[in-house]
Design a protein around this motif. Structure first.
Motif, PDB file in Angstrom:
ATOM      1  N   PHE A  69       0.912  -1.087   0.040  1.00 55.41           N
ATOM      2  CA  PHE A  69       0.013   0.131   0.092  1.00 55.41           C
ATOM      3  C   PHE A  69       0.924   1.357   0.041  1.00 55.41           C
ATOM      4  O   PHE A  69       0.159   2.387  -0.046  1.00 55.41           O
ATOM      5  N   LEU A  70       2.314   1.239  -0.067  1.00 53.64           N
ATOM      6  CA  LEU A  70       3.047   2.323  -0.220  1.00 53.64           C
ATOM      7  C   LEU A  70       3.992   1.889  -1.079  1.00 53.64           C
ATOM      8  O   LEU A  70       4.791   0.923  -0.971  1.00 53.64           O
ATOM      9  N   ARG A  71       3.993   2.392  -2.345  1.00 55.50           N
ATOM     10  CA  ARG A  71       5.021   1.532  -3.418  1.00 55.50           C
ATOM     11  C   ARG A  71       5.644   3.085  -4.350  1.00 55.50           C
ATOM     12  O   ARG A  71       5.116   3.944  -4.117  1.00 55.50           O
ATOM     13  N   LYS A  72       6.608   2.436  -4.940  1.00 54.00           N
ATOM     14  CA  LYS A  72       7.198   3.232  -5.897  1.00 54.00           C
ATOM     15  C   LYS A  72       6.287   3.738  -6.780  1.00 54.00           C
ATOM     16  O   LYS A  72       5.320   3.113  -7.262  1.00 54.00           O
ATOM     17  N   GLY A  73       6.196   5.098  -7.323  1.00 54.57           N
ATOM     18  CA  GLY A  73       5.072   5.746  -8.159  1.00 54.57           C
ATOM     19  C   GLY A  73       4.225   6.576  -7.352  1.00 54.57           C
ATOM     20  O   GLY A  73       3.365   7.295  -7.891  1.00 54.57           O
ATOM     21  N   ASP A  74       4.057   6.106  -6.114  1.00 55.40           N
ATOM     22  CA  ASP A  74       2.833   6.740  -5.390  1.00 55.40           C
ATOM     23  C   ASP A  74       3.223   8.245  -4.704  1.00 55.40           C
ATOM     24  O   ASP A  74       4.562   8.433  -4.477  1.00 55.40           O
ATOM     25  N   HIS A  75       2.280   9.223  -4.900  1.00 56.25           N
ATOM     26  CA  HIS A  75       2.666  10.508  -4.691  1.00 56.25           C
ATOM     27  C   HIS A  75       1.693  10.771  -3.293  1.00 56.25           C
ATOM     28  O   HIS A  75       0.438  11.077  -3.590  1.00 56.25           O
ATOM     29  N   VAL A  76       2.246  10.799  -2.126  1.00 56.13           N
ATOM     30  CA  VAL A  76       1.296  10.478  -0.987  1.00 56.13           C
ATOM     31  C   VAL A  76       1.441  12.092  -0.146  1.00 56.13           C
ATOM     32  O   VAL A  76       2.598  12.647  -0.053  1.00 56.13           O
ATOM     33  N   LEU A  77       0.201  12.226   0.297  1.00 57.03           N
ATOM     34  CA  LEU A  77       0.011  13.283   1.210  1.00 57.03           C
ATOM     35  C   LEU A  77      -0.181  13.023   2.402  1.00 57.03           C
ATOM     36  O   LEU A  77      -1.051  12.030   2.905  1.00 57.03           O
TER      37      LEU A  77
END
Lengths: 188, 188
Positions: free
Chosen positions: A112-120
């Motif tokens: 659920f947290l991966r390369k490519g994710d843009h997280v706020l």
């Protein structure tokens, strides 16, 4: 955010040692209507930001994070403070809690947290910034991108915000407390 | 609740020992749109019930509880799993966790659970019902009234629902799992 600042002045309670209690409307009893307004303000402040996921830490971050995720129609992941017995495949880091004077681990599944994710990242409080640093470490481990960090309340005199901004993180705090000296709440 | 049952069949994962993992949409990564639909269903099922407050337990209960509180415009209180250092005046009870095979305390401030309150308890899972029993104890200690208990998923084969209904509690579960034998999800 005027509504929030007024609520802090009305219902917040100040204690010795720089402690601000907002447990009647934010982190024990919660006002869901205020939480929605808080989420609207996060959406506004990060309007120009490329985000595909919200991340937070259990437990007090979940309410503002789920409301923000709901408005933006994005998945919300909460980092856990203990590795669940039924979970493998976790990213883990250690956070020092100033309030509790001890270390604890936070973890998030690699699913659920991966390369490519843009997280706020959304949380209730920014104080020393140790939890935020833990999240940055998890985001880096995952090869994801941190789009920004939004906090309901920042205690400026504990310098976490200063550290994060100096590190180039986009930080938005909806109420900034300059001082709690002499048990008096001073909001910027 | 059709949407939820379909989602469990699609994204739920079954493991040895009666474990159902829904951590991609309910209790680690969360789908806020689904959470809102879940909250709407709780509102519908408890429509005729006198409620002035939602109560839940950190951490996975917070998302469905805040959404339900938002729709009903009611305050939401989450019971904490550890007594915070900055909190006095707490009601406490001990809960046995079947999954983790250990006891833990949950607590809630006397300021936010009081005589005269009519509380709806919302949580993600009903299994053995031990957390629910803990909440009943806290509600009784406070002299408050339990209006009902709503769960996203009930594992019927672990009999917590049977116990609660026999004790006269109004229980509503949005998806009832009859069996996870042979790692096959059987929904009622």
């Amino acid at each position: 955010m005027k509504l929030l600042k007024e609520r802090i002045m009305r219902d917040g309670k100040c204690f010795e040692g720089g402690i601000l209690k907002v447990d009647s409307f934010i982190n024990h009893q919660m006002d869901p209507i205020l939480m929605k307004s808080i989420a609207v303000e996060f959406v506004r402040r990060f309007a120009s930001t490329d985000i595909n996921k919200i991340i937070t830490i259990e437990a007090s971050g979940i309410a503002p994070a789920i409301m923000t995720g709901y408005l933006l129609e994005l998945p919300v992941v909460f980092a856990k403070k203990k590795k669940p017995v039924t979970m493998e495949n976790m990213l883990t880091t250690t956070v020092y809690s100033f309030t509790k004077n001890r270390n604890y681990d936070i973890c998030v599944s690699k699913d659920f947290l991966r390369k490519g994710d843009h997280v706020l990242f959304i949380d209730d409080f920014l104080a020393n910034g140790n939890a935020a640093k833990g999240i940055i470490d998890l985001v880096n481990q995952a090869g994801a991108t941190l789009a920004g960090m939004g906090f309901i309340i920042e205690k400026a005199f504990q310098h976490g915000g200063e550290y994060l901004r100096n590190a180039g993180v986009r930080v938005e705090s909806l109420a900034i407390i300059d001082s709690l000296d002499n048990c008096e709440i001073k909001i910027r």
